[in-house]
Design an enzyme around this catalytic site. Structure first.
Site, PDB file in Angstrom:
ATOM      1  N   VAL A   1       0.853  -1.192   0.000  1.00  0.00           N
ATOM      2  CA  VAL A   1       0.000   0.000   0.000  1.00  0.00           C
ATOM      3  C   VAL A   1       0.880   1.231   0.000  1.00  0.00           C
ATOM      4  O   VAL A   1       1.822   1.335   0.789  1.00  0.00           O
ATOM      5  CB  VAL A   1      -0.920   0.010   1.255  1.00  0.00           C
ATOM      6  CG1 VAL A   1      -1.637   1.350   1.376  1.00  0.00           C
ATOM      7  CG2 VAL A   1      -1.922  -1.127   1.203  1.00  0.00           C
TER       8      VAL A   1
ATOM      9  N   ALA B   1       4.531   4.125   2.844  1.00  0.00           N
ATOM     10  CA  ALA B   1       4.039   2.865   2.281  1.00  0.00           C
ATOM     11  C   ALA B   1       4.217   1.751   3.301  1.00  0.00           C
ATOM     12  O   ALA B   1       4.883   1.939   4.327  1.00  0.00           O
ATOM     13  CB  ALA B   1       4.805   2.515   1.015  1.00  0.00           C
ATOM     14  N   LYS B   2       3.623   0.624   3.066  1.00  0.00           N
ATOM     15  CA  LYS B   2       3.875  -0.570   3.871  1.00  0.00           C
ATOM     16  C   LYS B   2       3.479  -1.779   3.035  1.00  0.00           C
ATOM     17  O   LYS B   2       2.649  -1.663   2.134  1.00  0.00           O
ATOM     18  CB  LYS B   2       3.046  -0.530   5.166  1.00  0.00           C
ATOM     19  CG  LYS B   2       3.633  -1.337   6.287  1.00  0.00           C
ATOM     20  CD  LYS B   2       4.776  -0.596   6.947  1.00  0.00           C
ATOM     21  CE  LYS B   2       5.397  -1.366   8.090  1.00  0.00           C
ATOM     22  NZ  LYS B   2       6.345  -0.518   8.851  1.00  0.00           N
ATOM     23  N   GLY B   3       4.049  -2.908   3.370  1.00  0.00           N
ATOM     24  CA  GLY B   3       3.680  -4.125   2.662  1.00  0.00           C
ATOM     25  C   GLY B   3       3.695  -5.295   3.613  1.00  0.00           C
ATOM     26  O   GLY B   3       4.175  -5.182   4.747  1.00  0.00           O
TER      27      GLY B   3
END
Ligand code: NAD
Length: 414
Positions: A58, A103-105
């Protein structure tokens, strides 16, 4: 992170947006994530079976620069959690004023149940799935829970294979021999020391002989404890997931680390008394550093906390409802988005060095990080004084305002 993480992140944002008087349009932009990517992908297990995993990446905001944020491997990873963490990364990068969005994943998996080869296949396939989003100018992943520098090396290699040349700047937190930076491993703990020094200064407290309690003895906690001791503090208690040890005269951290390495636990260490994690949080001390997991200081135990300063090494260690209790008690809380930003700061330095193919000495990395963290602390503290608010609200004000300003300056396309 709690399942209502997204709700509380949005609640925090709404509060700050009210304070800043943001218009509805800008609020709507800040409340939403720019890109949300979900992928289901097959991985061949060692026994030949095919298992499908679900992963996410995201990007919350690109307003201030390329997206930045870690990749988490954990069974409870879901889209809402990843969205909340991506949003927090946007504010964190803005608070310490580095030119990144957030962001992050993550992949919903338990890395402990995967062999080394399975972990590599899962990582390379996930890296391929998200390769349509990531890149050194677009979105730069880093390690988070369940991932490490080896995982970053596989992502960097996979991305580079697709490009046909090496792209070290596509991830940070990678090993030094392939473009990682000196000082990254210690960066978050060192950042905690810098903000602890600043907070102590404002409380009229000298670090010489100050008593320090650290929850969590991993990457952040163990480094923070060691550096605080080197700065002259008395580290009186530390813990890991199984419990902790306490000595009012100060612990011998070298002996403790050796014991933990050999025994795999702190339990049985002869240089202190055994203590539970909940007792540890309620010890009288000058500085408490929760550096383990989220939601440790709660409505139930906040009134028993007897620290003068809390430095949030972990992400989200304090429940929102506990904040006003700590404030009433006069505890100075240095919030996570500031206190543990030393890690992303040095990640930024890694990316800068990769981009320039020019690498700095560790002393240079530390000097720049300390300078930037001190400035960020001062800016948050001034905002808190001016607006008469606690440091968490002030840090959010500063971060959200910077992102809102960037969006307003760039304008809405077309
Ligand atoms: P880590 O896995 O290296 O260490 C975590 C430590 O916490 C371990 O010692 C573990 O035993 C302990 N722990 C786990 N559950 C516990 C419990 N219930 N009570 C007490 N101790 C417990 O992780 P880390 O990288 O040090 O990260 C710690 C926290 O800091 C996390 O919240 C992470 O998101 C945050 N953080 C880490 C970095 C970084 O650079 N590593 C950067 C920013 C924020």
């Amino acid at each position: 992170m709690a399942s209502n993480a997204l709700e509380s992140t949005l609640h925090q944002l709404d509060k700050v947006s009210d304070r800043l008087g943001l218009d509805d349009g800008l609020r709507a932009v800040l409340r939403s994530c720019k890109r949300e990517f979900t992928t289901s992908f097959p991985v061949r297990r060692d026994d030949g079976r095919i298992q499908v995993f679900t992963g996410y990446r995201v990007q919350h905001s690109l307003a201030r620069g390329p997206a930045k944020g870690g990749i988490r491997y954990h069974p409870q990873v879901d889209l809402d959690e990843v969205k909340a963490l991506a949003m927090l990364m946007t504010w964190k990068c803005a608070v310490v004023n580095i030119p990144y969005g957030g962001a992050k994943g993550g992949v919903a998996c338990d890395p402990k149940t995967l062999s080394h080869a399975e972990l590599e296949r899962l990582t390379r396939r996930f890296a391929t799935e998200i390769s349509i989003l990531i890149g050194p100018d677009r979105d730069i992943p880093a390690p988070d829970m369940g991932t490490d520098e080896q995982v970053m090396a596989w992502i960097m290699d996979t991305y580079s294979m697709h490009q046909g040349y090496s792209v070290p700047g596509v991830v940070t937190g990678k090993p030094v021999n392939i473009g990682g930076t000196a000082g990254r491993r210690e960066a978050t703990g060192r950042g905690c020391l810098v903000v602890a020094q600043e907070a102590a200064h404002h409380k009229g407290l000298s670090l010489q002989g100050a008593s320090v309690v650290v929850q969590g003895f991993g990457n952040v906690g163990a480094v923070a404890a060691r550096l605080m001791a080197e700065a002259g503090c008395r580290v009186i208690a530390v813990s890991d997931s199984q419990g902790g040890v306490f000595s009012p005269h100060g612990l011998d951290l070298v002996a403790l680390s050796k014991h933990k390495r050999e025994a795999g636990t702190m339990i049985g260490f002869s240089g202190g008394d055994a203590i539970t994690n909940s007792q540890l949080l309620e010890l009288p001390c000058d500085i408490l550093i929760p550096a383990a997991i989220e939601e440790q200081i709660t409505v139930r135990n906040a009134r028993h906390v007897r620290a003068r300063i809390i430095v949030e090494g972990a992400n989200g260690p304090t429940q929102a409802e506990a904040d006003p209790i700590l404030k009433d008690k006069g505890v100075l809380v240095v919030p996570d988005i500031l206190a543990n930003a030393g890690g992303v700061m040095v990640s930024y330095f890694e990316w800068v060095q990769d981009t320039q193919s020019l690498f700095w000495e560790e002393a240079e990395v530390n000097r720049r990080m300390e300078m930037a963290m001190t400035r960020a602390f001062d800016e948050v503290f001034e905002m808190g004084e001016r607006e008469k608010m606690d440091l968490r609200s002030a840090a959010y004000m500063l971060g959200v305002r910077r992102v809102a300003d960037a969006i307003a300056t760039r304008g809405i396309y077309p």
